[in-house]
Design a protein around this motif. Structure first.
Motif, PDB file in Angstrom:
ATOM      1  N   ALA A  93     -16.547 -59.354   3.147  1.00  0.00           N
ATOM      2  CA  ALA A  93     -16.007 -58.733   1.941  1.00  0.00           C
ATOM      3  C   ALA A  93     -16.921 -57.640   1.411  1.00  0.00           C
ATOM      4  O   ALA A  93     -16.953 -57.374   0.232  1.00  0.00           O
ATOM      5  CB  ALA A  93     -15.793 -59.783   0.862  1.00  0.00           C
ATOM      6  N   CYS A  94     -17.697 -57.035   2.297  1.00  0.00           N
ATOM      7  CA  CYS A  94     -18.590 -55.967   1.857  1.00  0.00           C
ATOM      8  C   CYS A  94     -17.779 -54.878   1.160  1.00  0.00           C
ATOM      9  O   CYS A  94     -16.856 -54.323   1.743  1.00  0.00           O
ATOM     10  CB  CYS A  94     -19.332 -55.367   3.051  1.00  0.00           C
ATOM     11  N   PRO A  95     -18.072 -54.601  -0.080  1.00  0.00           N
ATOM     12  CA  PRO A  95     -17.246 -53.655  -0.815  1.00  0.00           C
ATOM     13  C   PRO A  95     -17.281 -52.248  -0.243  1.00  0.00           C
ATOM     14  O   PRO A  95     -16.358 -51.471  -0.443  1.00  0.00           O
ATOM     15  CB  PRO A  95     -17.843 -53.689  -2.225  1.00  0.00           C
ATOM     16  N   THR A  96     -18.338 -51.911   0.459  1.00  0.00           N
ATOM     17  CA  THR A  96     -18.395 -50.575   1.042  1.00  0.00           C
ATOM     18  C   THR A  96     -17.575 -50.507   2.323  1.00  0.00           C
ATOM     19  O   THR A  96     -16.957 -49.504   2.594  1.00  0.00           O
ATOM     20  CB  THR A  96     -19.846 -50.211   1.335  1.00  0.00           C
TER      21      THR A  96
ATOM     22  N   PRO B  28     -11.479 -55.255  -8.286  1.00  0.00           N
ATOM     23  CA  PRO B  28     -11.097 -54.019  -7.566  1.00  0.00           C
ATOM     24  C   PRO B  28     -11.667 -52.744  -8.173  1.00  0.00           C
ATOM     25  O   PRO B  28     -11.707 -51.713  -7.501  1.00  0.00           O
ATOM     26  CB  PRO B  28      -9.563 -54.027  -7.623  1.00  0.00           C
TER      27      PRO B  28
ATOM     28  N   CYS C 144     -18.575 -49.901  -6.044  1.00  0.00           N
ATOM     29  CA  CYS C 144     -18.732 -49.761  -4.599  1.00  0.00           C
ATOM     30  C   CYS C 144     -17.398 -49.905  -3.861  1.00  0.00           C
ATOM     31  O   CYS C 144     -17.269 -49.453  -2.730  1.00  0.00           O
ATOM     32  CB  CYS C 144     -19.731 -50.791  -4.072  1.00  0.00           C
ATOM     33  N   ARG C 145     -16.433 -50.550  -4.478  1.00  0.00           N
ATOM     34  CA  ARG C 145     -15.136 -50.711  -3.822  1.00  0.00           C
ATOM     35  C   ARG C 145     -14.343 -49.417  -3.816  1.00  0.00           C
ATOM     36  O   ARG C 145     -13.426 -49.253  -3.016  1.00  0.00           O
ATOM     37  CB  ARG C 145     -14.324 -51.800  -4.512  1.00  0.00           C
TER      38      ARG C 145
ATOM     39  N   PRO D 238     -11.930 -48.999   5.498  1.00  0.00           N
ATOM     40  CA  PRO D 238     -12.034 -49.269   4.056  1.00  0.00           C
ATOM     41  C   PRO D 238     -10.660 -49.569   3.476  1.00  0.00           C
ATOM     42  O   PRO D 238      -9.634 -49.385   4.142  1.00  0.00           O
ATOM     43  CB  PRO D 238     -12.610 -47.959   3.490  1.00  0.00           C
ATOM     44  N   SER D 239     -10.653 -49.988   2.231  1.00  0.00           N
ATOM     45  CA  SER D 239      -9.379 -50.316   1.593  1.00  0.00           C
ATOM     46  C   SER D 239      -8.536 -49.047   1.435  1.00  0.00           C
ATOM     47  O   SER D 239      -9.068 -47.936   1.384  1.00  0.00           O
ATOM     48  CB  SER D 239      -9.638 -50.932   0.227  1.00  0.00           C
TER      49      SER D 239
ATOM     50  N   LYS E 238      -9.635 -46.877  -1.370  1.00  0.00           N
ATOM     51  CA  LYS E 238     -10.852 -46.103  -1.111  1.00  0.00           C
ATOM     52  C   LYS E 238     -10.552 -44.903  -0.211  1.00  0.00           C
ATOM     53  O   LYS E 238     -11.072 -43.805  -0.426  1.00  0.00           O
ATOM     54  CB  LYS E 238     -11.894 -47.004  -0.449  1.00  0.00           C
TER      55      LYS E 238
END
Lengths: 158, 260
Positions: free
Chosen positions: A155-158, B128, B132-133, B161-162, B165
């Motif tokens: 779940a690394c946000p980066t 969310p 950093c997200r 990435p999401s 992002k």
């Protein structure tokens, strides 16, 4: 490398200068013609010393905080029982220490049957390193806990 | 190539040393994501956000910001920041540019207080809106190399990435073609901190009213569309020092170490 541009050369000479000019306003002169006067030029005489000291105070405060963080600030870090004793040194780079004999001879708490999480005292810089891996969080008891194991967190946000 | 470009290139060698995270226990003074495979130091904003999430005051990160901000202010933005350099390079593309209104700079403080401090403190890193997200700097410096390296390695599941992002990265990069340093001017929380030091830093921009002829050449030279002759230490100024090319030398770099 290019040489220093002309408009910056004066900065590298030991030329006496004035204290900062941050803003100016148009003020009418005796002749009625608007002339620019500097707020800073007044402050040069009146509050110049105080204004000159302000950045030095800020710098000193920064140095004091840095020294405190490195020398004195200690935190408790809870290491879960199933976490490895040493985390890899980078997120995307290979862990070159993974196959070293010392690493193999150091069993994890889970391997030794020690199910109790360890509490270690670490420096703030250690917490910074842990946080760059997304590896610290508050647990149910409100303590800082490492969540990092051998693998990068999914779940690394980066 | 310009002198500033050389300096920015040289600083890349400082922020992008392939040391495998050996210095990740130290905050760098620039916005450079530690997820970048070549990152030398930890990102101060990421550290502040993570420390906010664990309810610990980040003495080291704040001390670093005070030290660097008090010394040079936003010079670090204009001359050392790698993401600023990236935006500077894209700004050389000859496209039509729009100047942002002054009030838009306040959104940087909203990002700093909201996404860096309040959201992590009250909702943790899983929220969310955690910086950093959504941070495009991490998306470009960390996400792109991760996807590319995984693709080269032949992995089936690429670490994309999401979608949010990716969308933000596309938007910010697109905006770089139409305005000068959109990330710095609109959203950068680190820029908000450093530019706040513009009035209190040891090195500053000095304006000599007597030398000014009101030719407004500095208005045209400023890439951010500021008015240095009216407000030399504007909180949006990144200290690129383009305005110090003033034909009458009304604008120059000064320091508190020189007596008046």
């Amino acid at each position: 490398m290019g040489s220093i541009p002309i408009h910056l050369r004066h900065f590298f000479r030991n030329r006496p200068g004035r204290y900062p000019v941050m803003a100016h306003k148009d003020t009418p002169s005796s002749s009625g013609r608007k002339e620019k006067s500097s707020m800073e030029s007044h402050q040069t005489r009146q509050g110049g010393r105080l204004k000159r000291a302000a950045p030095l105070v800020v710098i000193a405060a920064g140095i004091a905080l840095l020294i405190f963080a490195v020398v004195f600030h200690r935190l408790e870090l809870v290491i879960p029982a199933d976490a490895a004793l040493e985390a890899p040194q980078g997120v995307f780079l290979p862990d070159v220490h993974r196959d070293l004999p010392e690493r193999l001879e150091t069993p994890s708490p889970a391997e030794t049957g020690d199910a109790e999480p360890k509490v270690v005292i670490v420096t703030e810089n250690d917490i910074i390193r842990e946080s760059t891996r997304g590896g610290v969080a508050l647990n149910e008891d409100g303590a800082v806990q490492r969540t990092w194991t051998d693998e990068p967190p999914e779940a690394c946000p980066t | 190539m310009r002198f500033r470009t050389w300096v920015q290139t040289a600083f890349l060698g400082v922020w992008m040393l392939p040391m495998g995270g050996a210095l990740f226990n130290i905050c760098g003074p620039v916005y450079h994501c530690y997820a970048c495979p070549l990152a030398t130091f930890a990102c101060p904003i990421g550290v502040i956000a993570n420390f906010s999430a664990i309810h610990v005051f980040p003495f080291f990160a704040v001390g670093m910001l005070l030290f660097v901000g008090g010394a040079v202010g936003a010079f670090i933005c204009g001359w050392a920041c790698p993401f600023g350099f990236f935006q500077d390079l894209l700004s050389k593309v000859p496209t039509p540019r729009w100047r942002l209104p002054a009030w838009t700079a306040h959104t940087r403080w909203a990002v700093l207080l909201g996404m860096v401090i309040f959201v992590p403190y009250f909702f943790g890193v899983a929220h969310p809106l955690f910086i950093c997200r959504l941070c495009p700097v991490g998306g470009i410096e960390g996400g792109v190399p991760a996807v590319v390296s995984a693709a080269i390695a032949g992995e089936e599941a690429l670490p994309w990435p999401s979608p949010w992002k990716i969308g933000i990265v596309v938007l910010v990069v697109s905006a770089m073609f139409f305005t000068y340093r959109p990330w710095c001017m609109l959203f950068c929380p680190l820029g908000a901190i450093f530019t706040a030091f513009n009035r209190f830093s040891a090195f500053f921009l000095r304006f000599e009213p007597k030398a000014c002829t009101s030719c407004t050449a500095c208005h045209k030279m400023c890439p951010a569309g500021l008015t240095p002759d009216k407000r030399a230490n504007d909180p949006r100024c990144i200290r690129c020092l383009e305005c110090t090319k003033c034909p009458t030398s009304a604008l120059s770099v000064g320091s508190v170490f020189r007596k008046a």
